[in-house]
Design an enzyme around this catalytic site. Structure first.
Site, PDB file in Angstrom:
ATOM      1  N   ASP A 122       0.922  -1.304   0.110  1.00  0.00           N
ATOM      2  CA  ASP A 122      -0.087   0.005  -0.002  1.00  0.00           C
ATOM      3  C   ASP A 122       0.968   1.138   0.075  1.00  0.00           C
ATOM      4  O   ASP A 122       1.524   1.553   0.954  1.00  0.00           O
ATOM      5  CB  ASP A 122      -0.767  -0.115   1.162  1.00  0.00           C
ATOM      6  CG  ASP A 122      -1.790   1.136   1.286  1.00  0.00           C
ATOM      7  OD1 ASP A 122      -2.232   1.694   0.197  1.00  0.00           O
ATOM      8  OD2 ASP A 122      -2.358   1.526   2.228  1.00  0.00           O
ATOM      9  N   ASP A 169      -2.578   0.797   6.925  1.00  0.00           N
ATOM     10  CA  ASP A 169      -1.882   0.778   5.670  1.00  0.00           C
ATOM     11  C   ASP A 169      -1.171  -0.791   5.686  1.00  0.00           C
ATOM     12  O   ASP A 169      -1.231  -1.307   4.480  1.00  0.00           O
ATOM     13  CB  ASP A 169      -0.715   1.874   5.679  1.00  0.00           C
ATOM     14  CG  ASP A 169      -1.093   2.974   5.718  1.00  0.00           C
ATOM     15  OD1 ASP A 169      -1.232   4.098   4.981  1.00  0.00           O
ATOM     16  OD2 ASP A 169      -1.223   3.434   7.019  1.00  0.00           O
ATOM     17  N   GLU A 213      -1.168  -1.196  -4.900  1.00  0.00           N
ATOM     18  CA  GLU A 213      -2.469  -0.383  -5.163  1.00  0.00           C
ATOM     19  C   GLU A 213      -2.158   0.498  -5.949  1.00  0.00           C
ATOM     20  O   GLU A 213      -1.163   1.433  -5.980  1.00  0.00           O
ATOM     21  CB  GLU A 213      -3.011   0.152  -3.993  1.00  0.00           C
ATOM     22  CG  GLU A 213      -4.372   0.796  -3.940  1.00  0.00           C
ATOM     23  CD  GLU A 213      -5.068   0.863  -2.804  1.00  0.00           C
ATOM     24  OE1 GLU A 213      -6.357   0.483  -2.433  1.00  0.00           O
ATOM     25  OE2 GLU A 213      -4.727   1.870  -2.061  1.00  0.00           O
TER      26      GLU A 213
END
Length: 170
Positions: A7, A140, A67
């Site tokens: 992330d 996260d 991501e």
């Protein structure tokens, strides 16, 4: 298959390493790379890169799932996160690890089966799929594990294989 989920962020980069075998998941390690506010931006990027290189060397993933960025308001934050994402992708490239990218919608759909799931639902389902006692912190980190799980859901599809053989990033 060993998957490193990322992330991306500037202050916090969540990461999670899972093993996917058959239809089961096993968490290997997870955590976050953090950089201090008020530090020279170039030094923060260097720290993220160095920590990613070390993480890639230790975890030896087969693939990395990241991501995709989505920002609609704060362009300053978007630029800083994009720079961090760039050094993350560079570390993977130099390590010879193939990178796959997933949107937040894809992550929600893969983990919960519902594209409009709330963040708490995604985090709880990630916890359940990985048989963890609690949702990893910071958020996260949990997000990174969800991104890794997403890759297991999307990696073997016929469409993905077709696109990848033609050099198209799905």
């Amino acid at each position: 298959m060993i998957i490193l989920g990322i992330d991306p962020g500037y202050a916090i980069v969540g990461w999670g390493v899972i093993e996917y075998k058959g239809a089961s998941y096993r968490p290997i390690a997870f955590g976050a790379i953090t950089t201090e506010a008020h530090t020279d931006p170039n030094l923060r990027l260097e720290q993220i890169y160095d920590d990613m290189v070390e993480l890639l060397e230790k975890s030896k993933p087969d693939v990395m799932a990241v991501e995709k960025l989505y920002f609609n308001t704060n362009t300053t934050t978007a630029i800083m996160v994009a720079q961090a994402r760039g050094v993350i992708l560079l570390a993977a490239q130099k390590a010879g690890v193939r990178v796959y990218e997933y949107t937040p919608l894809q992550v929600k759909s893969a983990v919960t089966g519902y594209g409009n799931a709330q963040k708490a639902q995604v985090m709880e389902m990630t916890r359940r799929l990985l048989h963890l006692k609690e949702v990893p912190k910071p958020d996260d980190t949990a997000d990174a594990l969800a991104i890794a799980i997403t890759h297991t859901q999307a990696a073997g599809t016929d469409l993905r294989e077709y696109l990848m053989k033609r050099g198209i990033q799905p």
